[in-house]
Design a protein around this motif. Structure first.
Motif, PDB file in Angstrom:
ATOM      1  N   MET A 248       0.832  -1.187   0.000  1.00  0.00           N
ATOM      2  CA  MET A 248       0.000   0.000   0.000  1.00  0.00           C
ATOM      3  C   MET A 248       0.875   1.248   0.000  1.00  0.00           C
ATOM      4  SD  MET A 248      -3.236  -0.519   2.486  1.00  0.00           S
ATOM      5  CE  MET A 248      -4.645  -1.287   1.763  1.00  0.00           C
ATOM      6  N   ASP A 249       0.450   2.242  -0.737  1.00  0.00           N
ATOM      7  CA  ASP A 249       1.097   3.543  -0.703  1.00  0.00           C
ATOM      8  C   ASP A 249       0.561   4.303   0.503  1.00  0.00           C
ATOM      9  OD1 ASP A 249       2.454   3.044  -3.096  1.00  0.00           O
ATOM     10  OD2 ASP A 249       0.775   3.762  -4.287  1.00  0.00           O
TER      11      ASP A 249
ATOM     12  N   ASN B  24      -3.594   5.011   3.870  1.00  0.00           N
ATOM     13  CA  ASN B  24      -3.025   3.853   3.191  1.00  0.00           C
ATOM     14  C   ASN B  24      -3.858   3.563   1.955  1.00  0.00           C
ATOM     15  OD1 ASN B  24      -0.906   3.133   5.087  1.00  0.00           O
ATOM     16  ND2 ASN B  24      -2.569   2.664   6.478  1.00  0.00           N
ATOM     17  N   TYR B  25      -3.266   3.799   0.801  1.00  0.00           N
ATOM     18  CA  TYR B  25      -3.960   3.590  -0.471  1.00  0.00           C
ATOM     19  C   TYR B  25      -3.671   2.190  -0.995  1.00  0.00           C
ATOM     20  CZ  TYR B  25      -4.214   8.699  -0.583  1.00  0.00           C
ATOM     21  OH  TYR B  25      -4.449  10.020  -0.287  1.00  0.00           O
ATOM     22  N   ASP B  26      -4.699   1.530  -1.495  1.00  0.00           N
ATOM     23  CA  ASP B  26      -4.538   0.229  -2.128  1.00  0.00           C
ATOM     24  C   ASP B  26      -3.789   0.407  -3.448  1.00  0.00           C
ATOM     25  OD1 ASP B  26      -5.251  -2.670  -2.406  1.00  0.00           O
ATOM     26  OD2 ASP B  26      -6.257  -1.872  -4.188  1.00  0.00           O
ATOM     27  N   LYS B  27      -2.820  -0.440  -3.718  1.00  0.00           N
ATOM     28  CA  LYS B  27      -2.010  -0.323  -4.935  1.00  0.00           C
ATOM     29  C   LYS B  27      -2.808  -0.553  -6.215  1.00  0.00           C
ATOM     30  CE  LYS B  27       2.419  -1.324  -2.887  1.00  0.00           C
ATOM     31  NZ  LYS B  27       3.575  -2.204  -2.857  1.00  0.00           N
ATOM     32  N   THR B  28      -3.910  -1.296  -6.108  1.00  0.00           N
ATOM     33  CA  THR B  28      -4.707  -1.566  -7.309  1.00  0.00           C
ATOM     34  C   THR B  28      -5.701  -0.446  -7.601  1.00  0.00           C
ATOM     35  OG1 THR B  28      -6.393  -2.799  -6.078  1.00  0.00           O
ATOM     36  CG2 THR B  28      -4.524  -4.067  -6.959  1.00  0.00           C
TER      37      THR B  28
ATOM     38  N   ASP C 117      -8.728   1.041   0.739  1.00  0.00           N
ATOM     39  CA  ASP C 117      -7.977   2.116   1.386  1.00  0.00           C
ATOM     40  C   ASP C 117      -8.335   2.142   2.871  1.00  0.00           C
ATOM     41  OD1 ASP C 117      -7.102   2.773  -1.150  1.00  0.00           O
ATOM     42  OD2 ASP C 117      -8.331   4.583  -1.318  1.00  0.00           O
TER      43      ASP C 117
END
Length: 66
Positions: A1-2, A16-20, A26
């Motif tokens: 996660m970004d 926390n952002y989901d990479k997809t 998130d």
């Protein structure tokens, strides 16, 4: 996660952002700069700010208080 960190009214928020790119995955992690209780109202104000400023795409984002 970004990840991205933002401080809103003394609350430290880690996004926390989901990479997809799926917003339902998130997460927000709230922690206070002081050792005090974080109210539900303060959380909702922070979520509204994050939404209005484009940090998050939906107000229904999941969150945790740490």
């Amino acid at each position: 996660m970004d990840k991205e960190k933002v401080t809103i009214r003394g609350l430290s928020v880690e996004i926390n952002y989901d990479k997809t790119g799926k917003w339902k995955r998130d997460r927000l992690l709230f922690s206070s700069s002081e050792s005090c209780f974080i109210s539900e109202e303060a959380i909702q104000i922070a979520i509204e700010y994050l939404y209005q400023e484009g940090f998050i795409v939906d107000r229904r984002i999941k969150y945790e208080i740490i």
